[in-house]
Design an enzyme around this catalytic site. Sequence first.
Site, PDB file in Angstrom:
ATOM      1  N   ARG A   1     -27.593-121.774 -69.327  1.00 17.23           N
ATOM      2  CA  ARG A   1     -27.308-122.061 -67.913  1.00 17.23           C
ATOM      3  C   ARG A   1     -28.613-122.232 -67.150  1.00 17.23           C
ATOM      4  NH1 ARG A   1     -23.330-118.088 -65.001  1.00 17.23           N
ATOM      5  NH2 ARG A   1     -23.400-119.759 -63.449  1.00 17.23           N
TER       6      ARG A   1
ATOM      7  N   CYS B   1     -28.976-114.596 -59.852  1.00 13.22           N
ATOM      8  CA  CYS B   1     -28.105-114.972 -60.982  1.00 13.22           C
ATOM      9  C   CYS B   1     -27.227-116.111 -60.478  1.00 13.22           C
ATOM     10  CB  CYS B   1     -27.294-113.771 -61.468  1.00 13.22           C
ATOM     11  SG  CYS B   1     -26.289-112.994 -60.169  1.00 13.22           S
TER      12      CYS B   1
END
Length: 288
Positions: A181, A239
Amino acid sequence: MNAIVSAKWVLARMYEPDVVIVDCRFALGKPDSGREAYEESHLPGAIYLDLEQDLSAPVEADGRGGRHPLPDPAALAARIGKAGISNESRVVAYDDQGGAMASRLWWLLKYLGHDNVSVMDGGFKGWKEAGFPVTAEQKITIPAQFLATVQHNLLAEVYDVQDVVAGAKQATLIDSREPARYRGEVEPIDRVAGHIPGAKNVLWTEGRGADGLWKSAEEQAARFEGLGLAKDDEIIVYCGSGVTATPNVMALQEAGYTNVKLYAGSWSDWISYEGNSIAIGNEENRKD
């Protein structure tokens, strides 16, 4: 209180009157599963706080604030007090998601100026495997007064991160998401893939050992030593939505870093601003 406490520590103190145990179990994409799991079985005396209903503000239509926006401090303090947590309470949070949801509550309470909060090592799974008691009975909660003293120094806003990217501010950005990611190879949740330019990738789950338990302070320090940081350097952790970054914030604290901030909106907030730049791939391969 230590940031991490063992299940045995909780067992020995769970009936002390100033101890409040909070079940934070929650599964992304299955918003009812955490409460259902709590209703089925939980630590005796534990209350339940929901990531999206209690520990986040409603999502904004324009995406500002991210997928789990930071709650208004006054509203959060009122919810904390309604849950029976006072300024004198010793709070222990647990989940079954590697500590991510419990760490969110840990950080939020720290942000409100409440230091007597810990995360139970091993979570609910570890507690049950140890043969410790569980129940479906829900305690009657007596509301308490909780007065917040907001610690603004623990929070980074989007403009702080923009200044870091632009070179107007000195800080190290840490991306806590999975490497794929971070590199922008996959993005299963947010509408745009990639990472904030200049950010270093330190996966949050690496804060636990193969046994699922929290690593020692020395082991946590080893995870970050390659970044070449001084203990008082400013570090901004993010995040996807400000949840799984919090275990890394806690790990950095355990490792002795003293100037760690959470970018609460994180990647999902960053991409809501059209002018914000996006990086793909590993930082060492970038060509600006």
